[in-house]
Design a protein around this motif. Structure first.
Motif, PDB file in Angstrom:
ATOM      1  N   HIS A 117       6.678  13.653 -40.865  1.00  0.00           N
ATOM      2  CA  HIS A 117       7.571  12.514 -41.053  1.00  0.00           C
ATOM      3  C   HIS A 117       6.997  11.265 -40.418  1.00  0.00           C
ATOM      4  CE1 HIS A 117      11.181   9.964 -40.718  1.00  0.00           C
ATOM      5  NE2 HIS A 117      11.604  10.621 -41.776  1.00  0.00           N
ATOM      6  N   ASN A 118       6.376  11.390 -39.252  1.00  0.00           N
ATOM      7  CA  ASN A 118       5.790  10.222 -38.605  1.00  0.00           C
ATOM      8  C   ASN A 118       4.679   9.618 -39.454  1.00  0.00           C
ATOM      9  OD1 ASN A 118       6.304   8.893 -35.923  1.00  0.00           O
ATOM     10  ND2 ASN A 118       4.072   9.027 -35.793  1.00  0.00           N
ATOM     11  N   LYS A 119       3.830  10.484 -40.026  1.00  0.00           N
ATOM     12  CA  LYS A 119       2.747  10.012 -40.880  1.00  0.00           C
ATOM     13  C   LYS A 119       3.289   9.317 -42.119  1.00  0.00           C
ATOM     14  CE  LYS A 119      -1.248  10.818 -41.070  1.00  0.00           C
ATOM     15  NZ  LYS A 119      -2.441   9.964 -40.801  1.00  0.00           N
ATOM     16  N   ARG A 120       4.300   9.898 -42.732  1.00  0.00           N
ATOM     17  CA  ARG A 120       4.842   9.316 -43.959  1.00  0.00           C
ATOM     18  C   ARG A 120       5.651   8.057 -43.681  1.00  0.00           C
ATOM     19  NH1 ARG A 120       6.137  13.712 -48.631  1.00  0.00           N
ATOM     20  NH2 ARG A 120       4.506  15.230 -48.111  1.00  0.00           N
ATOM     21  N   ASN A 121       6.221   7.974 -42.495  1.00  0.00           N
ATOM     22  CA  ASN A 121       7.064   6.838 -42.160  1.00  0.00           C
ATOM     23  C   ASN A 121       6.257   5.638 -41.689  1.00  0.00           C
ATOM     24  OD1 ASN A 121       9.612   5.617 -41.876  1.00  0.00           O
ATOM     25  ND2 ASN A 121       9.724   6.142 -39.714  1.00  0.00           N
ATOM     26  N   ILE A 122       5.279   5.843 -40.778  1.00  0.00           N
ATOM     27  CA  ILE A 122       4.518   4.717 -40.229  1.00  0.00           C
ATOM     28  C   ILE A 122       3.011   4.939 -40.275  1.00  0.00           C
ATOM     29  CG2 ILE A 122       6.377   3.890 -38.763  1.00  0.00           C
ATOM     30  CD1 ILE A 122       5.106   5.297 -36.404  1.00  0.00           C
ATOM     31  N   ASN A 123       2.577   5.989 -40.983  1.00  0.00           N
ATOM     32  CA  ASN A 123       1.146   6.247 -41.190  1.00  0.00           C
ATOM     33  C   ASN A 123       0.372   6.396 -39.878  1.00  0.00           C
ATOM     34  OD1 ASN A 123      -1.067   6.724 -42.884  1.00  0.00           O
ATOM     35  ND2 ASN A 123      -1.708   4.575 -42.822  1.00  0.00           N
ATOM     36  N   ARG A 124       0.959   7.106 -38.931  1.00  0.00           N
ATOM     37  CA  ARG A 124       0.306   7.397 -37.661  1.00  0.00           C
ATOM     38  C   ARG A 124       0.665   8.801 -37.231  1.00  0.00           C
ATOM     39  NH1 ARG A 124       0.988   2.711 -33.054  1.00  0.00           N
ATOM     40  NH2 ARG A 124      -0.837   1.468 -33.605  1.00  0.00           N
ATOM     41  N   THR A 125      -0.186   9.408 -36.418  1.00  0.00           N
ATOM     42  CA  THR A 125       0.194  10.673 -35.802  1.00  0.00           C
ATOM     43  C   THR A 125       1.171  10.386 -34.663  1.00  0.00           C
ATOM     44  OG1 THR A 125      -1.565  10.642 -34.147  1.00  0.00           O
ATOM     45  CG2 THR A 125      -2.089  11.625 -36.305  1.00  0.00           C
ATOM     46  N   VAL A 126       1.857  11.407 -34.222  1.00  0.00           N
ATOM     47  CA  VAL A 126       2.759  11.262 -33.084  1.00  0.00           C
ATOM     48  C   VAL A 126       1.973  10.818 -31.849  1.00  0.00           C
ATOM     49  CG1 VAL A 126       4.257  12.535 -31.484  1.00  0.00           C
ATOM     50  CG2 VAL A 126       4.448  12.916 -33.956  1.00  0.00           C
ATOM     51  N   GLU A 127       0.787  11.387 -31.664  1.00  0.00           N
ATOM     52  CA  GLU A 127      -0.032  11.057 -30.487  1.00  0.00           C
ATOM     53  C   GLU A 127      -0.455   9.592 -30.510  1.00  0.00           C
ATOM     54  OE1 GLU A 127       0.280  15.241 -31.074  1.00  0.00           O
ATOM     55  OE2 GLU A 127      -0.491  13.704 -32.454  1.00  0.00           O
ATOM     56  N   GLU A 128      -0.829   9.086 -31.676  1.00  0.00           N
ATOM     57  CA  GLU A 128      -1.211   7.678 -31.792  1.00  0.00           C
ATOM     58  C   GLU A 128      -0.030   6.765 -31.477  1.00  0.00           C
ATOM     59  OE1 GLU A 128      -4.696   7.980 -35.252  1.00  0.00           O
ATOM     60  OE2 GLU A 128      -2.564   7.860 -35.816  1.00  0.00           O
ATOM     61  N   THR A 129       1.130   7.150 -31.970  1.00  0.00           N
ATOM     62  CA  THR A 129       2.322   6.350 -31.710  1.00  0.00           C
ATOM     63  C   THR A 129       2.648   6.315 -30.223  1.00  0.00           C
ATOM     64  OG1 THR A 129       3.237   6.893 -33.889  1.00  0.00           O
ATOM     65  CG2 THR A 129       4.780   6.097 -32.221  1.00  0.00           C
ATOM     66  N   MET A 130       2.618   7.478 -29.577  1.00  0.00           N
ATOM     67  CA  MET A 130       2.990   7.527 -28.169  1.00  0.00           C
ATOM     68  C   MET A 130       1.967   6.821 -27.280  1.00  0.00           C
ATOM     69  SD  MET A 130       5.935   8.750 -28.287  1.00  0.00           S
ATOM     70  CE  MET A 130       6.247   8.822 -26.514  1.00  0.00           C
ATOM     71  N   ALA A 131       0.710   6.815 -27.676  1.00  0.00           N
ATOM     72  CA  ALA A 131      -0.291   6.056 -26.916  1.00  0.00           C
ATOM     73  C   ALA A 131       0.035   4.567 -26.963  1.00  0.00           C
ATOM     74  CB  ALA A 131      -1.688   6.317 -27.484  1.00  0.00           C
ATOM     75  N   ASP A 132       0.460   4.090 -28.126  1.00  0.00           N
ATOM     76  CA  ASP A 132       0.857   2.686 -28.271  1.00  0.00           C
ATOM     77  C   ASP A 132       2.140   2.412 -27.495  1.00  0.00           C
ATOM     78  OD1 ASP A 132       0.511   0.108 -29.181  1.00  0.00           O
ATOM     79  OD2 ASP A 132       1.363   0.475 -31.172  1.00  0.00           O
ATOM     80  N   VAL A 133       3.050   3.376 -27.468  1.00  0.00           N
ATOM     81  CA  VAL A 133       4.303   3.225 -26.727  1.00  0.00           C
ATOM     82  C   VAL A 133       4.032   2.925 -25.261  1.00  0.00           C
ATOM     83  CG1 VAL A 133       6.229   4.566 -25.765  1.00  0.00           C
ATOM     84  CG2 VAL A 133       5.844   4.531 -28.236  1.00  0.00           C
ATOM     85  N   LYS A 134       3.092   3.621 -24.670  1.00  0.00           N
ATOM     86  CA  LYS A 134       2.784   3.413 -23.250  1.00  0.00           C
ATOM     87  C   LYS A 134       2.328   1.977 -22.987  1.00  0.00           C
ATOM     88  CE  LYS A 134       1.647   8.256 -22.238  1.00  0.00           C
ATOM     89  NZ  LYS A 134       2.239   8.817 -23.461  1.00  0.00           N
ATOM     90  N   VAL A 135       1.535   1.439 -23.912  1.00  0.00           N
ATOM     91  CA  VAL A 135       1.068   0.053 -23.779  1.00  0.00           C
ATOM     92  C   VAL A 135       2.230  -0.916 -23.964  1.00  0.00           C
ATOM     93  CG1 VAL A 135      -0.441  -1.709 -24.768  1.00  0.00           C
ATOM     94  CG2 VAL A 135      -1.250   0.650 -24.564  1.00  0.00           C
ATOM     95  N   MET A 136       3.035  -0.676 -24.990  1.00  0.00           N
ATOM     96  CA  MET A 136       4.151  -1.572 -25.281  1.00  0.00           C
ATOM     97  C   MET A 136       5.210  -1.528 -24.184  1.00  0.00           C
ATOM     98  SD  MET A 136       4.734  -1.358 -29.422  1.00  0.00           S
ATOM     99  CE  MET A 136       4.772   0.436 -29.549  1.00  0.00           C
ATOM    100  N   GLY A 137       5.429  -0.363 -23.601  1.00  0.00           N
ATOM    101  CA  GLY A 137       6.425  -0.238 -22.543  1.00  0.00           C
ATOM    102  C   GLY A 137       6.135  -1.167 -21.380  1.00  0.00           C
ATOM    103  N   LYS A 138       4.876  -1.274 -20.999  1.00  0.00           N
ATOM    104  CA  LYS A 138       4.499  -2.164 -19.896  1.00  0.00           C
ATOM    105  C   LYS A 138       4.761  -3.622 -20.260  1.00  0.00           C
ATOM    106  CE  LYS A 138       0.919   0.949 -18.107  1.00  0.00           C
ATOM    107  NZ  LYS A 138      -0.533   1.148 -17.884  1.00  0.00           N
ATOM    108  N   ARG A 139       4.472  -3.975 -21.504  1.00  0.00           N
ATOM    109  CA  ARG A 139       4.698  -5.357 -21.937  1.00  0.00           C
ATOM    110  C   ARG A 139       6.186  -5.688 -21.977  1.00  0.00           C
ATOM    111  NH1 ARG A 139       1.730  -6.443 -27.405  1.00  0.00           N
ATOM    112  NH2 ARG A 139       2.290  -8.585 -26.856  1.00  0.00           N
ATOM    113  N   ILE A 140       6.990  -4.744 -22.431  1.00  0.00           N
ATOM    114  CA  ILE A 140       8.438  -4.960 -22.488  1.00  0.00           C
ATOM    115  C   ILE A 140       8.995  -5.171 -21.081  1.00  0.00           C
ATOM    116  CG2 ILE A 140      10.639  -3.856 -23.044  1.00  0.00           C
ATOM    117  CD1 ILE A 140       9.143  -2.475 -25.388  1.00  0.00           C
ATOM    118  N   ALA A 141       8.521  -4.365 -20.136  1.00  0.00           N
ATOM    119  CA  ALA A 141       8.973  -4.500 -18.752  1.00  0.00           C
ATOM    120  C   ALA A 141       8.586  -5.868 -18.185  1.00  0.00           C
ATOM    121  CB  ALA A 141       8.384  -3.384 -17.896  1.00  0.00           C
ATOM    122  N   THR A 142       7.374  -6.314 -18.481  1.00  0.00           N
ATOM    123  CA  THR A 142       6.914  -7.616 -17.999  1.00  0.00           C
ATOM    124  C   THR A 142       7.785  -8.744 -18.510  1.00  0.00           C
ATOM    125  OG1 THR A 142       4.619  -6.832 -17.879  1.00  0.00           O
ATOM    126  CG2 THR A 142       4.949  -9.210 -17.987  1.00  0.00           C
TER     127      THR A 142
END
Length: 314
Positions: A117-142
């Motif tokens: 579902h992740n691949k069909r929905n946003i064309n990424r693996t779950v692992e790729e998405t969560m790696a980006d989440v970690k980066v985005m989380g820091k920016r959101i906090a800032t």
């Protein structure tokens, strides 16, 4: 069942987020006029909602129905206490959102619990998405914004079948470690059942006591309100719904809408659960959406009307 820590006679209270302006509008076959979106969102604000998912920073060629998100955010006139949420799919979307960061308070990042579902929905693996989440989380906090997480297909995947509970809870723990203060569990294509929902939220609340956990159910197979009741009995106090029962999921075809906000709120009020919302005004907003769309919506409260003796919100 989760332990009930209320004092005797204390009223149960829940929070309800309205997701129709994003989750609902994006699944309509036609694009709703910007002025109509603004009018409907303002009506939802007058119903007492203090949490509304307004827009999404996805590519306009992917979801053209939401391409006017910035215009909608600029045009709505909501009370000061309303938290405006936007959905962001990746770092590029976050770049675009932060250009207008004064227009909202909450950012939702999302992943599907199933790889397919992740691949069909946003064309990424779950692992790729969560790696980006970690980066985005820091920016959101800032930026001083509220970081909310959404885990789609938490209760089952139309492509992979049952999704292991531990996989979902592990993803939730990753989101919490990345800074999420609220995590929503989505029954994206309506595959949950009340017995499993009770078991799931009992386990989730035990594992993540420091995070607000939110239930998001679709009514694809008619079990949406029963699932919401099961989540409530397990101890969940945060819910998402969509006025008029708008919504669904782009993949796969046939995934119908979320539980209707007015149906959920009506059920809670009949049970003596406080939502802080004006049910009649919610029904009015759903009726206005029905008029804009030019077709009958499936909300039970629209069809039959609310139960007249149900107590009003306190």
């Amino acid at each position: 069942m989760a332990q009930d820590n209320r004092t005797p006679g204390e009223t149960r209270r829940v929070q309800v987020r309205e997701v129709g302006p994003r989750d609902g509008f994006q699944n309509e076959p036609e694009t709703i006029a910007t002025a109509d979106k603004i009018r409907l969102i303002d009506a939802l604000g007058r119903a007492g909602l203090t949490r509304i998912e307004v827009a999404s920073f996805v590519r306009p060629d992917v979801i053209p129905q939401l391409s006017d998100g910035i215009e909608v955010l600029k045009g709505i006139d909501l009370p000061e206490d309303v938290e405006r949420m936007v959905l962001v799919p990746n770092s590029k979307g976050l770049d675009n959102a932060l250009k207008v960061r004064d227009l909202f308070e909450d950012i939702a990042l999302f992943v599907s619990a199933s790889q397919t579902h992740n691949k069909r929905n946003i064309n990424r693996t779950v692992e790729e998405t969560m790696a980006d989440v970690k980066v985005m989380g820091k920016r959101i906090a800032t930026e001083g914004l509220k970081f909310c997480a959404v885990i789609a297909t938490s209760f089952g995947c139309p492509f992979e079948g049952k999704v292991p509970m531990e996989r979902v809870l592990d993803l939730a723990a990753e989101f919490a470690e990345a800074g999420a203060t609220e995590i929503g569990f989505g029954d994206t294509t309506g595959m949950a059942n009340p017995a499993y929902v009770r078991e799931f939220f009992t386990a989730a609340l035990e594992r993540l006591p420091q995070v607000e956990l939110t239930a998001h159910f679709h009514n694809t197979r008619g079990q949406g309100l029963a699932n919401a009741y099961a989540a409530l009995e397990a101890g969940c106090t945060s819910f998402e719904a969509s006025f008029g029962e708008l919504g669904g999921c782009p993949v796969p075809v046939g995934s119908t809408g979320n539980i209707a906000t007015e149906d959920l709120v009506g059920m809670f009020h009949e049970m003596g659960v406080d939502t802080g919302l004006d049910l009649e005004k919610l029904v009015e907003a759903a009726r206005a959406a029905q008029s804009v769309l030019g077709r009958k919506l499936t909300s039970h409260s629209l069809i039959a009307g609310p139960v007249q003796w149900a107590p009003a919100a306190s």
